[in-house]
Motif scaffolding. Sequence first.
Motif, mmCIF file in Angstrom:
data_model
loop_
_atom_site.group_PDB
_atom_site.id
_atom_site.type_symbol
_atom_site.label_atom_id
_atom_site.label_comp_id
_atom_site.label_asym_id
_atom_site.label_seq_id
_atom_site.Cartn_x
_atom_site.Cartn_y
_atom_site.Cartn_z
ATOM 1 N N ASP A 176 0.831 -1.207 0.000
ATOM 2 C CA ASP A 176 0.000 0.000 0.000
ATOM 3 C C ASP A 176 0.867 1.260 0.000
ATOM 4 O O ASP A 176 0.576 2.229 -0.707
ATOM 5 C CB ASP A 176 -0.934 0.016 1.211
ATOM 6 N N THR A 177 1.934 1.246 0.780
ATOM 7 C CA THR A 177 2.820 2.406 0.858
ATOM 8 C C THR A 177 3.505 2.642 -0.480
ATOM 9 O O THR A 177 3.601 3.782 -0.952
ATOM 10 C CB THR A 177 3.857 2.225 1.988
ATOM 11 N N MET A 178 3.985 1.577 -1.105
ATOM 12 C CA MET A 178 4.636 1.729 -2.409
ATOM 13 C C MET A 178 3.649 2.289 -3.440
ATOM 14 O O MET A 178 4.000 3.147 -4.249
ATOM 15 C CB MET A 178 5.230 0.397 -2.883
ATOM 16 N N ARG A 179 2.420 1.833 -3.387
ATOM 17 C CA ARG A 179 1.398 2.331 -4.313
ATOM 18 C C ARG A 179 1.157 3.832 -4.079
ATOM 19 O O ARG A 179 1.065 4.607 -5.034
ATOM 20 C CB ARG A 179 0.098 1.545 -4.124
ATOM 21 N N GLU A 180 1.060 4.234 -2.815
ATOM 22 C CA GLU A 180 0.840 5.651 -2.482
ATOM 23 C C GLU A 180 1.976 6.535 -2.993
ATOM 24 O O GLU A 180 1.756 7.673 -3.401
ATOM 25 C CB GLU A 180 0.699 5.830 -0.967
ATOM 26 N N ILE A 181 3.188 6.008 -2.986
ATOM 27 C CA ILE A 181 4.364 6.761 -3.437
ATOM 28 C C ILE A 181 4.400 6.874 -4.958
ATOM 29 O O ILE A 181 5.008 7.780 -5.510
ATOM 30 C CB ILE A 181 5.647 6.096 -2.889
ATOM 31 N N GLY A 182 3.742 5.955 -5.634
ATOM 32 C CA GLY A 182 3.769 5.954 -7.091
ATOM 33 C C GLY A 182 4.734 4.948 -7.670
ATOM 34 O O GLY A 182 5.165 5.063 -8.815
ATOM 35 N N GLY A 183 5.053 3.934 -6.859
ATOM 36 C CA GLY A 183 5.921 2.866 -7.334
ATOM 37 C C GLY A 183 5.115 1.700 -7.877
ATOM 38 O O GLY A 183 3.884 1.720 -7.853
ATOM 39 N N SER A 184 5.804 0.699 -8.349
ATOM 40 C CA SER A 184 5.181 -0.516 -8.885
ATOM 41 C C SER A 184 5.370 -1.667 -7.909
ATOM 42 O O SER A 184 6.269 -1.638 -7.071
ATOM 43 C CB SER A 184 5.804 -0.887 -10.234
ATOM 44 N N ILE A 185 4.540 -2.694 -8.079
ATOM 45 C CA ILE A 185 4.566 -3.839 -7.156
ATOM 46 C C ILE A 185 4.489 -5.136 -7.960
ATOM 47 O O ILE A 185 3.647 -5.282 -8.840
ATOM 48 C CB ILE A 185 3.376 -3.772 -6.182
ATOM 49 N N VAL A 186 5.382 -6.057 -7.618
ATOM 50 C CA VAL A 186 5.323 -7.426 -8.128
ATOM 51 C C VAL A 186 5.099 -8.317 -6.921
ATOM 52 O O VAL A 186 5.825 -8.210 -5.926
ATOM 53 C CB VAL A 186 6.625 -7.825 -8.859
ATOM 54 N N THR A 187 4.082 -9.174 -6.977
ATOM 55 C CA THR A 187 3.803 -10.062 -5.849
ATOM 56 C C THR A 187 4.162 -11.500 -6.178
ATOM 57 O O THR A 187 4.011 -11.943 -7.313
ATOM 58 C CB THR A 187 2.317 -9.989 -5.414
ATOM 59 N N PHE A 188 4.631 -12.204 -5.163
ATOM 60 C CA PHE A 188 4.906 -13.638 -5.223
ATOM 61 C C PHE A 188 4.120 -14.257 -4.072
ATOM 62 O O PHE A 188 4.447 -14.013 -2.909
ATOM 63 C CB PHE A 188 6.401 -13.912 -5.037
ATOM 64 N N THR A 189 3.083 -15.023 -4.386
ATOM 65 C CA THR A 189 2.230 -15.595 -3.349
ATOM 66 C C THR A 189 1.962 -17.070 -3.613
ATOM 67 O O THR A 189 2.353 -17.621 -4.638
ATOM 68 C CB THR A 189 0.878 -14.840 -3.247
ATOM 69 N N GLY A 190 1.226 -17.678 -2.663
ATOM 70 C CA GLY A 190 0.810 -19.073 -2.782
ATOM 71 C C GLY A 190 -0.466 -19.281 -2.008
ATOM 72 O O GLY A 190 -1.251 -18.350 -1.816
ATOM 73 N N PHE A 191 -0.653 -20.517 -1.555
ATOM 74 C CA PHE A 191 -1.803 -20.926 -0.747
ATOM 75 C C PHE A 191 -3.116 -20.698 -1.497
ATOM 76 O O PHE A 191 -3.421 -21.452 -2.397
ATOM 77 C CB PHE A 191 -1.792 -20.273 0.623
ATOM 78 N N THR A 192 -3.903 -19.682 -1.164
ATOM 79 C CA THR A 192 -5.207 -19.493 -1.821
ATOM 80 C C THR A 192 -5.109 -18.424 -2.899
ATOM 81 O O THR A 192 -4.433 -17.412 -2.722
ATOM 82 C CB THR A 192 -6.294 -19.088 -0.805
ATOM 83 N N GLU A 193 -5.815 -18.644 -4.010
ATOM 84 C CA GLU A 193 -5.699 -17.690 -5.113
ATOM 85 C C GLU A 193 -6.336 -16.343 -4.820
ATOM 86 O O GLU A 193 -6.023 -15.359 -5.473
ATOM 87 C CB GLU A 193 -6.219 -18.217 -6.447
#
Length: 193
Positions: free
Chosen positions: A129-146
């Motif tokens: 959320d903080t990166m989004r507020e700053i105007g940056g980009s986000i790449v996520t790496f997740t698992g478990f539930t979609e």
Amino acid sequence: MVMQDYEEQYRKAYEAKVYTGETGNFLAQSVVRDLSLLMRKLRAEKKRLFFVGNGGSAGISVHMTADFLKNGKMRTVDLYGVPTLTCLGNDYGYEYVFGKQIELLADPGDLLVAISSSGNSPNILRAADTMREIGGSIVTFTGFTEDNKLRAKGDRNLYVPSSEYGIVESIHNQILQQVVDEIMALDREAEKR
């Protein structure tokens, strides 16, 4: 052995991984190729790269911070200094240990790689959320539930369909290592021209 065919489960999870954009649409390009090109663009623009994760994902984050700095020649920022983590955790609460650093260090156009097997860790969600507020980009790496919360916050999202920490974390680590190797290969190719 209680867990049978671990390697087969790993292969199935790796083959079934899902790579999507911010609207949930499937990205046609391979995750390794896409992220290596994104990282090289980020590097050319002299933007910063941040990695966050807890537990095993923290280990991946620290490892990748070093590899993307040394081998990828990127401007990575290490968010894992013990005095800093304990200071921010004590003063603001653990959910702010990464977000507060990103607030103070990141600029528009920087990139956060957020790694969370569950995709529901409050401190990782706050960092995104903080990166989004700053105007940056986000790449996520997740698992478990979609339908994990973090997956909905990324511009690019890699999801591993497994509920086994070892499988999810190993695939996250492998793909990030492949991205670094691809950056190095692309750099060698560019030098030949």
